[in-house]
Design a protein around this motif. Structure first.
Motif, PDB file in Angstrom:
ATOM      1  N   THR A   1       0.845  -1.185   0.000  1.00  0.00           N
ATOM      2  CA  THR A   1       0.000   0.000   0.000  1.00  0.00           C
ATOM      3  C   THR A   1       0.886   1.243   0.000  1.00  0.00           C
ATOM      4  OG1 THR A   1      -0.133   0.134   2.436  1.00  0.00           O
ATOM      5  CG2 THR A   1      -1.811  -1.184   1.288  1.00  0.00           C
ATOM      6  N   TYR A   2       0.282   2.387  -0.352  1.00  0.00           N
ATOM      7  CA  TYR A   2       1.030   3.637  -0.344  1.00  0.00           C
ATOM      8  C   TYR A   2       0.174   4.761   0.232  1.00  0.00           C
ATOM      9  CZ  TYR A   2      -1.592   5.386  -4.413  1.00  0.00           C
ATOM     10  OH  TYR A   2      -2.590   5.823  -5.242  1.00  0.00           O
ATOM     11  N   GLU A   3       0.854   5.832   0.661  1.00  0.00           N
ATOM     12  CA  GLU A   3       0.204   7.048   1.136  1.00  0.00           C
ATOM     13  C   GLU A   3       0.855   8.231   0.429  1.00  0.00           C
ATOM     14  OE1 GLU A   3       0.573   7.144   5.407  1.00  0.00           O
ATOM     15  OE2 GLU A   3       0.401   4.942   5.510  1.00  0.00           O
TER      16      GLU A   3
ATOM     17  N   ASN B   1       1.376  19.377   0.457  1.00  0.00           N
ATOM     18  CA  ASN B   1       1.737  20.406   1.432  1.00  0.00           C
ATOM     19  C   ASN B   1       0.542  20.918   2.223  1.00  0.00           C
ATOM     20  OD1 ASN B   1       4.424  20.296   0.703  1.00  0.00           O
ATOM     21  ND2 ASN B   1       4.235  21.892  -0.860  1.00  0.00           N
ATOM     22  N   SER B   2      -0.661  20.690   1.725  1.00  0.00           N
ATOM     23  CA  SER B   2      -1.866  21.158   2.404  1.00  0.00           C
ATOM     24  C   SER B   2      -2.364  20.172   3.459  1.00  0.00           C
ATOM     25  CB  SER B   2      -2.983  21.423   1.385  1.00  0.00           C
ATOM     26  OG  SER B   2      -2.585  22.400   0.442  1.00  0.00           O
ATOM     27  N   GLY B   3      -1.684  19.063   3.580  1.00  0.00           N
ATOM     28  CA  GLY B   3      -2.097  18.059   4.554  1.00  0.00           C
ATOM     29  C   GLY B   3      -3.072  17.030   4.027  1.00  0.00           C
ATOM     30  N   ASN B   4      -3.371  17.081   2.727  1.00  0.00           N
ATOM     31  CA  ASN B   4      -4.264  16.092   2.122  1.00  0.00           C
ATOM     32  C   ASN B   4      -3.509  14.799   1.844  1.00  0.00           C
ATOM     33  OD1 ASN B   4      -6.461  18.007   1.953  1.00  0.00           O
ATOM     34  ND2 ASN B   4      -5.377  18.928   0.220  1.00  0.00           N
ATOM     35  N   THR B   5      -4.106  13.673   2.155  1.00  0.00           N
ATOM     36  CA  THR B   5      -3.459  12.385   1.952  1.00  0.00           C
ATOM     37  C   THR B   5      -4.397  11.438   1.217  1.00  0.00           C
ATOM     38  OG1 THR B   5      -2.177  12.628   3.996  1.00  0.00           O
ATOM     39  CG2 THR B   5      -2.316  10.428   3.061  1.00  0.00           C
ATOM     40  N   SER B   6      -3.865  10.799   0.193  1.00  0.00           N
ATOM     41  CA  SER B   6      -4.622   9.783  -0.538  1.00  0.00           C
ATOM     42  C   SER B   6      -3.933   8.435  -0.357  1.00  0.00           C
ATOM     43  CB  SER B   6      -4.716  10.144  -2.026  1.00  0.00           C
ATOM     44  OG  SER B   6      -3.431  10.280  -2.594  1.00  0.00           O
ATOM     45  N   TYR B   7      -4.703   7.371  -0.551  1.00  0.00           N
ATOM     46  CA  TYR B   7      -4.197   6.032  -0.277  1.00  0.00           C
ATOM     47  C   TYR B   7      -4.463   5.125  -1.475  1.00  0.00           C
ATOM     48  CZ  TYR B   7      -4.452   7.928   4.465  1.00  0.00           C
ATOM     49  OH  TYR B   7      -4.319   8.721   5.567  1.00  0.00           O
ATOM     50  N   GLY B   8      -3.681   4.051  -1.568  1.00  0.00           N
ATOM     51  CA  GLY B   8      -3.892   3.107  -2.645  1.00  0.00           C
ATOM     52  C   GLY B   8      -3.018   1.881  -2.513  1.00  0.00           C
ATOM     53  N   THR B   9      -2.967   1.097  -3.578  1.00  0.00           N
ATOM     54  CA  THR B   9      -2.232  -0.165  -3.576  1.00  0.00           C
ATOM     55  C   THR B   9      -1.191  -0.187  -4.702  1.00  0.00           C
ATOM     56  OG1 THR B   9      -3.906  -1.200  -4.983  1.00  0.00           O
ATOM     57  CG2 THR B   9      -4.184  -1.416  -2.599  1.00  0.00           C
TER      58      THR B   9
ATOM     59  N   SER C   1      10.268  -5.263 -19.366  1.00  0.00           N
ATOM     60  CA  SER C   1      10.700  -4.410 -18.270  1.00  0.00           C
ATOM     61  C   SER C   1       9.626  -4.425 -17.187  1.00  0.00           C
ATOM     62  CB  SER C   1      10.923  -2.967 -18.742  1.00  0.00           C
ATOM     63  OG  SER C   1      11.886  -2.906 -19.771  1.00  0.00           O
ATOM     64  N   PRO C   2      10.025  -4.606 -15.912  1.00  0.00           N
ATOM     65  CA  PRO C   2       9.038  -4.585 -14.828  1.00  0.00           C
ATOM     66  C   PRO C   2       8.741  -3.164 -14.364  1.00  0.00           C
ATOM     67  CG  PRO C   2      11.187  -5.182 -13.968  1.00  0.00           C
ATOM     68  CD  PRO C   2      11.369  -4.999 -15.449  1.00  0.00           C
ATOM     69  N   TRP C   3       7.501  -2.938 -13.934  1.00  0.00           N
ATOM     70  CA  TRP C   3       7.063  -1.624 -13.474  1.00  0.00           C
ATOM     71  C   TRP C   3       6.240  -1.764 -12.201  1.00  0.00           C
ATOM     72  CZ3 TRP C   3       7.957   3.074 -16.139  1.00  0.00           C
ATOM     73  CH2 TRP C   3       8.580   2.928 -17.383  1.00  0.00           C
ATOM     74  N   TYR C   4       6.358  -0.769 -11.328  1.00  0.00           N
ATOM     75  CA  TYR C   4       5.466  -0.650 -10.183  1.00  0.00           C
ATOM     76  C   TYR C   4       4.250   0.164 -10.618  1.00  0.00           C
ATOM     77  CZ  TYR C   4       9.613  -1.870  -7.380  1.00  0.00           C
ATOM     78  OH  TYR C   4      10.726  -2.475  -6.858  1.00  0.00           O
ATOM     79  N   VAL C   5       3.063  -0.385 -10.430  1.00  0.00           N
ATOM     80  CA  VAL C   5       1.836   0.315 -10.798  1.00  0.00           C
ATOM     81  C   VAL C   5       1.099   0.714  -9.520  1.00  0.00           C
ATOM     82  CG1 VAL C   5      -0.421   0.074 -11.884  1.00  0.00           C
ATOM     83  CG2 VAL C   5       1.619  -0.812 -13.023  1.00  0.00           C
ATOM     84  N   PHE C   6       0.798   2.006  -9.402  1.00  0.00           N
ATOM     85  CA  PHE C   6       0.116   2.562  -8.236  1.00  0.00           C
ATOM     86  C   PHE C   6      -1.341   2.857  -8.597  1.00  0.00           C
ATOM     87  CE2 PHE C   6       4.428   2.898  -7.121  1.00  0.00           C
ATOM     88  CZ  PHE C   6       4.578   3.291  -5.797  1.00  0.00           C
ATOM     89  N   ASP C   7      -2.276   2.201  -7.896  1.00  0.00           N
ATOM     90  CA  ASP C   7      -3.713   2.448  -8.077  1.00  0.00           C
ATOM     91  C   ASP C   7      -4.286   3.027  -6.789  1.00  0.00           C
ATOM     92  OD1 ASP C   7      -3.624   1.362 -10.622  1.00  0.00           O
ATOM     93  OD2 ASP C   7      -4.112  -0.653  -9.911  1.00  0.00           O
ATOM     94  N   ASP C   8      -5.180   4.019  -6.924  1.00  0.00           N
ATOM     95  CA  ASP C   8      -5.803   4.564  -5.721  1.00  0.00           C
ATOM     96  C   ASP C   8      -6.859   3.589  -5.208  1.00  0.00           C
ATOM     97  OD1 ASP C   8      -8.141   4.898  -7.211  1.00  0.00           O
ATOM     98  OD2 ASP C   8      -7.765   7.022  -7.606  1.00  0.00           O
ATOM     99  N   ASN C   9      -7.463   3.916  -4.068  1.00  0.00           N
ATOM    100  CA  ASN C   9      -8.411   2.986  -3.435  1.00  0.00           C
ATOM    101  C   ASN C   9      -9.682   2.777  -4.249  1.00  0.00           C
ATOM    102  OD1 ASN C   9      -6.869   2.217  -1.280  1.00  0.00           O
ATOM    103  ND2 ASN C   9      -7.702   3.724   0.143  1.00  0.00           N
ATOM    104  N   ALA C  10      -9.920   3.648  -5.223  1.00  0.00           N
ATOM    105  CA  ALA C  10     -11.071   3.476  -6.112  1.00  0.00           C
ATOM    106  C   ALA C  10     -10.726   2.597  -7.317  1.00  0.00           C
ATOM    107  CB  ALA C  10     -11.575   4.836  -6.585  1.00  0.00           C
TER     108      ALA C  10
END
Length: 272
Positions: free
Chosen positions: A80-82, A86-94, A108-117
């Motif tokens: 997971t990631y966070e 700078n405004s204090g907003n935080t989003s999360y995902g996998t 080539s391998p890649w890291y794919v970041f998806d949000d919680n939606a």
């Protein structure tokens, strides 16, 4: 209406449907090619069993470079990631690992970041295949986003005299020993501390080598276990925790164990 006009209508309708089908197919291909930050991904011909799908090489805290937002990205051991601004907003995902296939059959391998939606946020190149800790994250084919790893400490003194192979072997300090082995693209550190003949504690760290500071780092999934042998001969393995982290620093023939969980290695000097 005669038969020939009916036939022409049917024929024209068939052509329209065929053209529409090819148009939809083309749109889907174009849409896929712009996924993952301008990264075209396919895994049809690649055996994913042969791919290292761990996120070990990027666990930790990252800071965005070259942007006024200067966002902070935290990658966790549980995929997971966070992402904070700078405004204090935080989003999360996998996070998951995919592969990009090339015309010559390579990939080539890649890291794919998806949000919680489930919406893709970014794709970053995965380049820790040699067992080194990744220090930069570049997005997609265009490198539009760049994140740099944040370090809590600096160990660059005398680092030019140290190589990853220098860590391999057995190290000891009193009743505590450290075995460091290289397995595939990871460095496994097994630390055993005997409190008695029947009881000892063991830490197993899956590490990456940090070239910049010439140290081994386990950024968050170290396993700690108490091993007990009872008088009747039976043995028990008691899990203490599985979120340990550490840094192993070797300078001038002395290895130091910086345990971030319990500070267990404080003031200990290990020699080979």
């Amino acid at each position: 209406m005669n038969k020939s006009s009916v036939h022409r209508r049917i024929s024209n309708g068939k052509v329209v449907r065929e053209k529409l089908g090819w148009f939809i197919f083309f749109v889907m291909i174009v849409a896929l090619s712009f996924g993952y930050g301008n990264l075209s991904v396919s895994s049809a011909a690649v055996n994913m069993n042969n791919i290292d799908t761990s996120v070990q090489g990027i666990i930790g805290v990252w800071r965005e470079d070259g942007s006024q937002e200067s966002r902070t990205l935290k990658v966790n051991p549980d995929y997971t990631y966070e992402l904070s601004d700078n405004s204090g907003n935080t989003s999360y995902g996998t996070i998951k690992v995919v592969v990009e296939e090339h015309p010559d059959g390579s990939y080539s391998p890649w890291y794919v970041f998806d949000d919680n939606a489930g919406k893709n946020w970014a794709g970053f190149s995965k380049d820790d295949e040699d067992g080194t800790l990744q220090t930069d994250l570049w997005s997609g084919q265009d490198g539009a986003m760049h994140f740099i790893r944040c370090y809590s400490k600096a160990y660059q003194d005398n680092s030019q005299e140290v190589a990853a192979k220098d860590y391999l072997g057995v190290w000891g300090c009193g009743r505590c020993s450290i075995l460091i082995e290289q397995k595939n693209n990871a460095y496994i550190a097994t630390i055993t501390w005997a409190s008695s003949a029947a009881e000892h504690r063991q830490w197993i760290y899956n590490c990456r080598y940090d070239k910049q500071n010439a140290i081994l780092i386990c950024p968050g999934n170290g396993i700690c276990t108490d091993l007990i042998v009872y008088e009747n001969g039976k043995e028990a393995d008691i899990n203490v925790y599985d979120d340990g982290s550490c840094e192993l620093v070797m300078r001038n023939g002395i290895l130091r164990w910086d345990d971030h969980k319990e500070n267990a290695g404080q003031d200990m000097d290990f020699i080979q």
